[in-house]
Design a protein around this motif. Structure first.
Motif, PDB file in Angstrom:
ATOM      1  N   ASP A 121       0.812  -1.211   0.000  1.00  0.00           N
ATOM      2  CA  ASP A 121       0.000   0.000   0.000  1.00  0.00           C
ATOM      3  C   ASP A 121       0.852   1.271   0.000  1.00  0.00           C
ATOM      4  OD1 ASP A 121      -2.544  -1.083  -0.202  1.00  0.00           O
ATOM      5  OD2 ASP A 121      -2.824  -1.234   1.970  1.00  0.00           O
ATOM      6  N   ASP A 122       2.142   1.125  -0.300  1.00  0.00           N
ATOM      7  CA  ASP A 122       3.033   2.278  -0.371  1.00  0.00           C
ATOM      8  C   ASP A 122       2.941   2.872  -1.782  1.00  0.00           C
ATOM      9  OD1 ASP A 122       5.071   4.149  -0.312  1.00  0.00           O
ATOM     10  OD2 ASP A 122       6.679   2.664  -0.252  1.00  0.00           O
ATOM     11  N   PRO A 123       2.408   4.088  -1.922  1.00  0.00           N
ATOM     12  CA  PRO A 123       2.215   4.672  -3.253  1.00  0.00           C
ATOM     13  C   PRO A 123       3.498   4.754  -4.082  1.00  0.00           C
ATOM     14  CG  PRO A 123       1.138   6.022  -1.584  1.00  0.00           C
ATOM     15  CD  PRO A 123       1.930   4.971  -0.864  1.00  0.00           C
ATOM     16  N   ARG A 124       4.629   5.082  -3.458  1.00  0.00           N
ATOM     17  CA  ARG A 124       5.882   5.193  -4.218  1.00  0.00           C
ATOM     18  C   ARG A 124       6.351   3.825  -4.693  1.00  0.00           C
ATOM     19  NH1 ARG A 124       8.743   9.218  -0.321  1.00  0.00           N
ATOM     20  NH2 ARG A 124      10.511   7.828  -0.566  1.00  0.00           N
ATOM     21  N   SER A 125       6.236   2.834  -3.825  1.00  0.00           N
ATOM     22  CA  SER A 125       6.630   1.475  -4.203  1.00  0.00           C
ATOM     23  C   SER A 125       5.757   0.956  -5.340  1.00  0.00           C
ATOM     24  CB  SER A 125       6.525   0.552  -2.988  1.00  0.00           C
ATOM     25  OG  SER A 125       6.691  -0.790  -3.376  1.00  0.00           O
ATOM     26  N   LEU A 126       4.446   1.139  -5.224  1.00  0.00           N
ATOM     27  CA  LEU A 126       3.538   0.669  -6.280  1.00  0.00           C
ATOM     28  C   LEU A 126       3.773   1.406  -7.600  1.00  0.00           C
ATOM     29  CD1 LEU A 126       0.135   0.072  -4.476  1.00  0.00           C
ATOM     30  CD2 LEU A 126       1.487  -1.597  -5.756  1.00  0.00           C
ATOM     31  N   ALA A 127       4.011   2.707  -7.515  1.00  0.00           N
ATOM     32  CA  ALA A 127       4.277   3.480  -8.739  1.00  0.00           C
ATOM     33  C   ALA A 127       5.531   2.953  -9.434  1.00  0.00           C
ATOM     34  CB  ALA A 127       4.415   4.962  -8.409  1.00  0.00           C
ATOM     35  N   ARG A 128       6.554   2.634  -8.653  1.00  0.00           N
ATOM     36  CA  ARG A 128       7.797   2.097  -9.214  1.00  0.00           C
ATOM     37  C   ARG A 128       7.555   0.719  -9.825  1.00  0.00           C
ATOM     38  NH1 ARG A 128      10.644  -1.015  -6.432  1.00  0.00           N
ATOM     39  NH2 ARG A 128      10.168  -0.109  -4.412  1.00  0.00           N
ATOM     40  N   ARG A 129       6.799  -0.132  -9.131  1.00  0.00           N
ATOM     41  CA  ARG A 129       6.565  -1.502  -9.600  1.00  0.00           C
ATOM     42  C   ARG A 129       5.652  -1.563 -10.831  1.00  0.00           C
ATOM     43  NH1 ARG A 129       4.706  -5.014  -4.598  1.00  0.00           N
ATOM     44  NH2 ARG A 129       5.021  -6.693  -6.083  1.00  0.00           N
ATOM     45  N   THR A 130       4.820  -0.558 -11.041  1.00  0.00           N
ATOM     46  CA  THR A 130       3.847  -0.607 -12.139  1.00  0.00           C
ATOM     47  C   THR A 130       4.184   0.296 -13.314  1.00  0.00           C
ATOM     48  OG1 THR A 130       2.466   1.101 -11.110  1.00  0.00           O
ATOM     49  CG2 THR A 130       1.957  -1.195 -10.562  1.00  0.00           C
ATOM     50  N   ARG A 131       5.254   1.031 -13.256  1.00  0.00           N
ATOM     51  CA  ARG A 131       5.512   2.049 -14.286  1.00  0.00           C
ATOM     52  C   ARG A 131       5.900   1.488 -15.654  1.00  0.00           C
ATOM     53  NH1 ARG A 131      10.465   2.353 -11.351  1.00  0.00           N
ATOM     54  NH2 ARG A 131      12.230   2.060 -12.726  1.00  0.00           N
ATOM     55  N   ARG A 132       6.455   0.297 -15.712  1.00  0.00           N
ATOM     56  CA  ARG A 132       6.952  -0.220 -16.996  1.00  0.00           C
ATOM     57  C   ARG A 132       5.890  -0.845 -17.882  1.00  0.00           C
ATOM     58  NH1 ARG A 132      11.882  -3.009 -14.548  1.00  0.00           N
ATOM     59  NH2 ARG A 132      13.321  -1.288 -14.310  1.00  0.00           N
ATOM     60  N   ARG A 133       4.785  -1.286 -17.295  1.00  0.00           N
ATOM     61  CA  ARG A 133       3.765  -1.960 -18.093  1.00  0.00           C
ATOM     62  C   ARG A 133       2.389  -1.590 -17.585  1.00  0.00           C
ATOM     63  NH1 ARG A 133       6.716  -5.193 -15.150  1.00  0.00           N
ATOM     64  NH2 ARG A 133       8.089  -5.750 -16.842  1.00  0.00           N
ATOM     65  N   ALA A 134       1.415  -1.718 -18.468  1.00  0.00           N
ATOM     66  CA  ALA A 134       0.036  -1.390 -18.089  1.00  0.00           C
ATOM     67  C   ALA A 134      -0.575  -2.497 -17.241  1.00  0.00           C
ATOM     68  CB  ALA A 134      -0.808  -1.149 -19.340  1.00  0.00           C
ATOM     69  N   VAL A 135      -0.370  -3.753 -17.646  1.00  0.00           N
ATOM     70  CA  VAL A 135      -0.967  -4.891 -16.946  1.00  0.00           C
ATOM     71  C   VAL A 135       0.135  -5.578 -16.138  1.00  0.00           C
ATOM     72  CG1 VAL A 135      -2.281  -7.029 -17.182  1.00  0.00           C
ATOM     73  CG2 VAL A 135      -2.638  -5.167 -18.818  1.00  0.00           C
ATOM     74  N   ASN A 136       0.016  -5.539 -14.807  1.00  0.00           N
ATOM     75  CA  ASN A 136       1.059  -6.044 -13.915  1.00  0.00           C
ATOM     76  C   ASN A 136       0.681  -7.319 -13.179  1.00  0.00           C
ATOM     77  OD1 ASN A 136       3.339  -3.908 -13.722  1.00  0.00           O
ATOM     78  ND2 ASN A 136       1.436  -2.753 -13.810  1.00  0.00           N
ATOM     79  N   LEU A 137      -0.499  -7.845 -13.403  1.00  0.00           N
ATOM     80  CA  LEU A 137      -0.987  -8.999 -12.660  1.00  0.00           C
ATOM     81  C   LEU A 137      -1.269 -10.159 -13.605  1.00  0.00           C
ATOM     82  CD1 LEU A 137      -3.520  -7.033 -10.448  1.00  0.00           C
ATOM     83  CD2 LEU A 137      -1.223  -7.764  -9.802  1.00  0.00           C
ATOM     84  N   GLY A 138      -0.986 -11.374 -13.145  1.00  0.00           N
ATOM     85  CA  GLY A 138      -1.307 -12.564 -13.927  1.00  0.00           C
ATOM     86  C   GLY A 138      -0.104 -13.165 -14.629  1.00  0.00           C
ATOM     87  N   LEU A 139       0.692 -13.935 -13.892  1.00  0.00           N
ATOM     88  CA  LEU A 139       1.861 -14.591 -14.492  1.00  0.00           C
ATOM     89  C   LEU A 139       1.473 -15.853 -15.261  1.00  0.00           C
ATOM     90  CD1 LEU A 139       4.419 -14.423 -11.542  1.00  0.00           C
ATOM     91  CD2 LEU A 139       4.417 -13.053 -13.628  1.00  0.00           C
ATOM     92  N   GLU A 140       0.471 -16.582 -14.759  1.00  0.00           N
ATOM     93  CA  GLU A 140       0.082 -17.864 -15.348  1.00  0.00           C
ATOM     94  C   GLU A 140      -1.345 -17.762 -15.865  1.00  0.00           C
ATOM     95  OE1 GLU A 140       1.898 -21.244 -12.696  1.00  0.00           O
ATOM     96  OE2 GLU A 140       0.944 -19.714 -11.451  1.00  0.00           O
ATOM     97  N   PHE A 141      -1.615 -18.415 -16.996  1.00  0.00           N
ATOM     98  CA  PHE A 141      -2.929 -18.276 -17.611  1.00  0.00           C
ATOM     99  C   PHE A 141      -3.208 -19.453 -18.534  1.00  0.00           C
ATOM    100  CE2 PHE A 141       0.190 -16.581 -20.416  1.00  0.00           C
ATOM    101  CZ  PHE A 141      -0.205 -17.024 -21.670  1.00  0.00           C
TER     102      PHE A 141
END
Length: 182
Positions: free
Chosen positions: A51-71
Motif C-alpha cells: 500500500d506504499d504509493p511510491r513502491s507501487l508506482a515504481r513496480r507498475t511504471r513499466r507496463r500497463a498490466v502487472n498482474l497474472g503470471l500464469e494463464f
C-alpha cells in the motif's frame, strides 16, 4: 481491451480496478492469446499487500498490466507452433512481459503448451510455473529413492510430491499454513 489495473495512489482492494488498455500486438515469435483463466499467486499477493504509493508506482511504471503470471486461453493469431483456435496454457516472463489479467496477452510461443482436451481452462491456468519448476528440479537431479519435500503444500511442493511418487520415490512431505500476523 479490458484489464485489471492498479492505481498506486489508492490502498487496499480499492487500488485494483478494471480499465482499458490497447490490445497487444504480437511480435516475432509471439502469439496473441484470448485469456480464459488466470492463476493468482505470490506475485499478485505482493501487489495486494503493498500500500506504499511510491513502491507501487515504481513496480507498475513499466507496463500497463502487472498482474497474472500464469494463464490459459485460446490462440487468436497464427504463430510457428500454435495456430488460431488452439487451446493453450502458459506464463509470461517474470520481469519483461505484460501480464495476463486482461482479455488478451501476447506471449512467446516457447512459453506455451497445448492444453489437453480433458483439462479445463481454470485447472490449466495453475499448472505452468509450479509444475514446471518441480519438473525441472527432478529432471536435473539423479533419480531419487527417498525424498524430503519441505513446503509440500505450496505452489511447487504439491507437484514435487506427485512427481517424486510417480518416479517411484518414497516421499516425506512437510507443509504448513501461514496464518499471518497474530
Amino acid at each position: 481491451m479490458e484489464a485489471v489495473l492498479i492505481d498506486p495512489a489508492r490502498t487496499g482492494a480499492d487500488k485494483f480496478y478494471v480499465g482499458t488498455v490497447p490490445t497487444p500486438r504480437p511480435r516475432a515469435g509471439e502469439v496473441l492469446v484470448e485469456v480464459r483463466a488466470v492463476a493468482l499467486s505470490a506475485w499478485e499477493k505482493g501487489f495486494a499487500q503493498d500500500d506504499d504509493p511510491r513502491s507501487l508506482a515504481r513496480r507498475t511504471r513499466r507496463r500497463a498490466v502487472n498482474l497474472g503470471l500464469e494463464f490459459s486461453g485460446v490462440v487468436r493469431s497464427d504463430g510457428r507452433r500454435f495456430t488460431r483456435g488452439r487451446r493453450v496454457m502458459g506464463g509470461t516472463h517474470l520481469t519483461k512481459d505484460e501480464k495476463a489479467l486482461a482479455q488478451y496477452v501476447t506471449v512467446r510461443e516457447d512459453y506455451l503448451a497445448e492444453l489437453p482436451d480433458t483439462l479445463g481452462f481454470p485447472d490449466a491456468a495453475v499448472l505452468p510455473s509450479g509444475a514446471q519448476t518441480a519438473l525441472t528440479a527432478f529432471d536435473k537431479a539423479p533419480a531419487p529413492t527417498d525424498v524430503l519435500i519441505t513446503g509440500a503444500s505450496g505452489g511447487v511442493g504439491v507437484y514435487a510430491v506427485q512427481l517424486a511418487a510417480a518416479r517411484g520415490a518414497t516421499v516425506t512431505a512437510l507443509g504448513g499454513h501461514d496464518a499471518g500476523p497474530a
